[in-house]
Design a protein around this motif. Structure first.
Motif, PDB file in Angstrom:
ATOM      1  N   GLU A 349     -38.557  90.582  71.375  1.00 48.19           N
ATOM      2  CA  GLU A 349     -39.563  91.644  71.352  1.00 48.19           C
ATOM      3  C   GLU A 349     -39.331  92.599  70.174  1.00 48.19           C
ATOM      4  N   LEU A 350     -38.066  93.010  69.983  1.00 41.75           N
ATOM      5  CA  LEU A 350     -37.747  93.955  68.906  1.00 41.75           C
ATOM      6  C   LEU A 350     -38.036  93.343  67.534  1.00 41.75           C
ATOM      7  N   ARG A 351     -37.604  92.102  67.379  1.00 43.81           N
ATOM      8  CA  ARG A 351     -37.804  91.447  66.083  1.00 43.81           C
ATOM      9  C   ARG A 351     -39.290  91.287  65.805  1.00 43.81           C
ATOM     10  N   GLY A 352     -40.037  91.002  66.875  1.00 49.95           N
ATOM     11  CA  GLY A 352     -41.487  90.898  66.709  1.00 49.95           C
ATOM     12  C   GLY A 352     -42.094  92.228  66.314  1.00 49.95           C
ATOM     13  N   ALA A 353     -41.420  93.316  66.710  1.00 50.59           N
ATOM     14  CA  ALA A 353     -41.929  94.659  66.416  1.00 50.59           C
ATOM     15  C   ALA A 353     -41.406  95.172  65.080  1.00 50.59           C
ATOM     16  N   GLY A 354     -40.686  94.313  64.362  1.00 49.26           N
ATOM     17  CA  GLY A 354     -40.244  94.703  63.032  1.00 49.26           C
ATOM     18  C   GLY A 354     -38.906  95.415  63.002  1.00 49.26           C
ATOM     19  N   ILE A 355     -38.161  95.349  64.096  1.00 52.61           N
ATOM     20  CA  ILE A 355     -36.872  96.035  64.148  1.00 52.61           C
ATOM     21  C   ILE A 355     -35.755  95.025  63.876  1.00 52.61           C
ATOM     22  N   VAL A 356     -34.896  95.342  62.921  1.00 59.90           N
ATOM     23  CA  VAL A 356     -33.789  94.449  62.593  1.00 59.90           C
ATOM     24  C   VAL A 356     -32.817  94.430  63.768  1.00 59.90           C
ATOM     25  N   THR A 357     -32.593  93.258  64.319  1.00 55.77           N
ATOM     26  CA  THR A 357     -31.847  93.150  65.573  1.00 55.77           C
ATOM     27  C   THR A 357     -30.765  92.098  65.464  1.00 55.77           C
ATOM     28  N   ASP A 358     -29.570  92.441  65.935  1.00 53.89           N
ATOM     29  CA  ASP A 358     -28.473  91.487  65.945  1.00 53.89           C
ATOM     30  C   ASP A 358     -28.054  91.242  67.381  1.00 53.89           C
ATOM     31  N   ILE A 359     -27.870  89.972  67.708  1.00 55.32           N
ATOM     32  CA  ILE A 359     -27.298  89.649  69.020  1.00 55.32           C
ATOM     33  C   ILE A 359     -26.354  88.472  68.828  1.00 55.32           C
ATOM     34  N   GLY A 360     -25.129  88.636  69.326  1.00 56.81           N
ATOM     35  CA  GLY A 360     -24.102  87.611  69.143  1.00 56.81           C
ATOM     36  C   GLY A 360     -24.315  86.433  70.072  1.00 56.81           C
ATOM     37  N   TYR A 361     -23.380  85.528  70.029  1.00 53.45           N
ATOM     38  CA  TYR A 361     -23.545  84.285  70.782  1.00 53.45           C
ATOM     39  C   TYR A 361     -22.493  84.081  71.850  1.00 53.45           C
ATOM     40  N   SER A 362     -21.432  84.860  71.805  1.00 58.70           N
ATOM     41  CA  SER A 362     -20.376  84.698  72.806  1.00 58.70           C
ATOM     42  C   SER A 362     -19.486  85.927  72.753  1.00 58.70           C
ATOM     43  N   GLY A 363     -18.602  86.014  73.748  1.00 65.30           N
ATOM     44  CA  GLY A 363     -17.606  87.062  73.723  1.00 65.30           C
ATOM     45  C   GLY A 363     -17.829  88.145  74.761  1.00 65.30           C
ATOM     46  N   ASN A 364     -16.718  88.800  75.106  1.00 62.67           N
ATOM     47  CA  ASN A 364     -16.799  89.913  76.044  1.00 62.67           C
ATOM     48  C   ASN A 364     -17.303  91.157  75.321  1.00 62.67           C
ATOM     49  N   LEU A 365     -17.404  92.240  76.058  1.00 65.30           N
ATOM     50  CA  LEU A 365     -17.971  93.466  75.483  1.00 65.30           C
ATOM     51  C   LEU A 365     -17.197  93.908  74.257  1.00 65.30           C
ATOM     52  N   LYS A 366     -15.907  93.770  74.302  1.00 66.39           N
ATOM     53  CA  LYS A 366     -15.085  94.181  73.162  1.00 66.39           C
ATOM     54  C   LYS A 366     -15.491  93.418  71.893  1.00 66.39           C
ATOM     55  N   ARG A 367     -15.664  92.116  72.046  1.00 68.36           N
ATOM     56  CA  ARG A 367     -16.075  91.313  70.889  1.00 68.36           C
ATOM     57  C   ARG A 367     -17.482  91.689  70.426  1.00 68.36           C
ATOM     58  N   ARG A 368     -18.316  91.939  71.427  1.00 66.02           N
ATOM     59  CA  ARG A 368     -19.697  92.297  71.087  1.00 66.02           C
ATOM     60  C   ARG A 368     -19.731  93.599  70.298  1.00 66.02           C
ATOM     61  N   MET A 369     -18.916  94.540  70.710  1.00 66.82           N
ATOM     62  CA  MET A 369     -18.902  95.834  70.023  1.00 66.82           C
ATOM     63  C   MET A 369     -18.270  95.693  68.632  1.00 66.82           C
ATOM     64  N   ALA A 370     -17.270  94.842  68.547  1.00 64.51           N
ATOM     65  CA  ALA A 370     -16.654  94.617  67.245  1.00 64.51           C
ATOM     66  C   ALA A 370     -17.689  94.030  66.290  1.00 64.51           C
ATOM     67  N   ARG A 371     -18.490  93.121  66.826  1.00 61.30           N
ATOM     68  CA  ARG A 371     -19.533  92.530  65.991  1.00 61.30           C
ATOM     69  C   ARG A 371     -20.569  93.588  65.594  1.00 61.30           C
ATOM     70  N   ALA A 372     -20.913  94.443  66.539  1.00 64.19           N
ATOM     71  CA  ALA A 372     -21.882  95.509  66.245  1.00 64.19           C
ATOM     72  C   ALA A 372     -21.375  96.359  65.081  1.00 64.19           C
ATOM     73  N   ALA A 373     -20.083  96.657  65.083  1.00 65.53           N
ATOM     74  CA  ALA A 373     -19.514  97.459  63.996  1.00 65.53           C
ATOM     75  C   ALA A 373     -19.540  96.669  62.692  1.00 65.53           C
TER      76      ALA A 373
END
Length: 419
Positions: A349-373
């Motif tokens: 939905e976000l990407r369709g609305a023109g918002i640059v969006t990242d979502i990872g493929y695996s990992g716990n919250l810690k990994r997800r946050m590390a990727r976000a950074a």
RNA sequence: GUGCCUGUAGCUCAGUUGGUUAGAGCGCCUGGUUGUGGUCCAGGAGGUCGCCGGUUCAAAUCCGGUCAGGCACCCCA
């Protein structure tokens, strides 16, 4: 079994996203400016019949005699990877019989190929931007084309890092007279000339003026001056070009040693040169080539244009402009399969609305946050079972670390406001 | 195409007159935190010393060749 070589061919490089972004900054800046000037983009083939270059560049130029990537295709055609693009654009213009549509203004950007010894700012596959203005015999065209070059450099914040060198090659009678005078003069000083220049005396005596050899320079000092051989028309043309540049406040220096190798060049020759890139200092070079169309078998058509080396411009831009950053995304950080499914919907939905969006493929919250950074997200959306049951999501500001819960429905609008 | 310089971990570099298991910083991975990154602490992985050959008891180190990059020339953007 031997392992294949994975290195790129000598003189070629791989442009990863950061490099590509630097190149794109140069080419898009130029494209935008060119469009403002009324130059439309043209894309001609990367390879042409060898004749397109052999005829136009002449059989004596180094580009043709030793720098072209020439091959025969499976049908026996003699083809060449383009070493420059003026000939290709002119060929396209002639082929499309556009002489009744003049004047025409074209912009291009793309790879060129020359078999040269690589150096920094000089590769075997390199990239050029360029413009060609066809069908205007008067100096207004020269001025406009040079002005565009100056404004491209200004937009890249590097105009003050360059010096515009300007010269005239006169018209055919001027050049013939001058060439004869030079041959006469240099022939009388053969014993003082370098080996290179002795060769140039045969092929291209004007080039001796540009020699970097110390002894040559001494001889050149006393050589005939072009201005004494300019016809009245040629002198007037040059004066008008200079007046036009003065009117616009485009600064230049007269460089009587700036010459072009090929016969179809005439009148204006110019280069924007920087001293920040060593010997590869010419960042944009061009001139007038009224004789080219006829050489290619087309109708006599005036032409003036320039080409700029994207690699060189990108290197200079790195010195004059701030780092280019990839766009900052919203990072989605799901905890658990249910949240993952929900956030993949949100990502769509976000990407369709023109918002640059990242979502990872695996990992716990810690990994997800590390990727976000790592992807430099400005905001993270955290969604776990806790939030899911409430129909909420946690929004984390990645700069401040502040978090707040917002309803999942309508989160797109919240994120749009933050992006 | 000519001359010269350089080539050690993913990156930037150190490596004594040739001498044992080739180091550092950054980056990467793991843990300190079963739902919180960037900071901090602890630990870890990662190198046929560009490649091939030679000299030597012994070569990252010396020699030759080769490939690649760089500087200047040539030419050009």
């Amino acid at each position: 079994m031997s392992v294949m070589s994975v290195r790129p061919v000598r003189g070629t490089v791989d442009l990863f996203p950061d490099d590509s972004r630097r190149h794109r900054r140069v080419s898009e800046t130029a494209r935008e400016l060119a469009e403002r000037y009324g130059f439309g983009e043209i894309n001609t083939p990367i390879f042409e019949f060898t004749d397109v270059f052999a005829r136009t560049l002449g059989d004596v130029s180094d580009v043709v005699t030793k720098e072209m990537y020439t091959f025969e295709d499976r049908g026996g055609e003699h083809l060449t990877l383009r070493p420059e693009n003026t000939a290709g654009v002119m060929r396209a213009f002639i082929a499309a019989k556009l002489q009744n549509a003049l004047p025409l203004k074209y912009f291009y950007s793309g790879p060129m190929f020359r078999y040269e010894r690589p150096q920094k700012g000089r590769q075997r596959q390199f990239h050029q931007i360029g413009v060609e203005l066809f069908g205007v015999p008067g100096p207004a065209a020269d001025v406009e084309v040079i002005a565009l070059g100056a404004q491209v450099l200004a937009a890249l914040n590097m105009l003050d890092q360059t010096v515009l060198h300007l010269n005239t090659l006169g018209d055919t009678p001027s050049r013939d007279a001058y060439r004869a005078a030079l041959i006469d003069y240099f022939s009388g000083h053969k014993d003082q000339l370098s080996e290179d220049s002795l060769g140039r005396l045969e092929k291209n005596p004007l080039r001796i003026l540009d020699s970097k050899d110390k002894n040559d320079r001494a001889v050149v000092e006393a050589a005939p001056v072009f201005d004494d051989y300019l016809t009245g028309e040629a002198a007037d043309f040059f004066a008008e070009v200079r007046q036009g540049l003065d009117d616009l406040g485009v600064a230049y220096i007269r460089d009587p040693r700036l010459v072009r190798g090929l016969d179809y060049y005439c009148h204006t020759a110019f280069e924007f040169v920087t001293d920040a890139l060593g010997a590869q200092g010419t960042v944009i070079g061009g001139g007038r080539y009224d004789g080219l169309a006829e050489i290619m078998g087309g109708p006599a058509t005036a032409g003036v244009g320039w080409a700029g080396g994207i690699e060189r411009l990108a290197m200079l831009a790195d010195q004059t402009m701030e780092e280019l950053e990839a766009p900052r995304p919203v990072a989605l950080a799901p905890i658990g399969d249910a949240a993952d499914r929900r956030l993949r919907q949100l990502a769509y939905e976000l990407r369709g609305a023109g918002i640059v969006t990242d979502i990872g493929y695996s990992g716990n919250l810690k990994r997800r946050m590390a990727r976000a950074a790592k992807v430099n997200a400005h905001t993270a959306v955290i969604l776990g079972d806790d939030e899911l049951v409430k129909g909420m999501a946690t929004l984390r500001d990645m700069e401040s670390g502040e978090q707040q819960e917002v309803p999942l429905d309508g989160i797109a609008a919240v994120l749009a406001a933050r992006s």
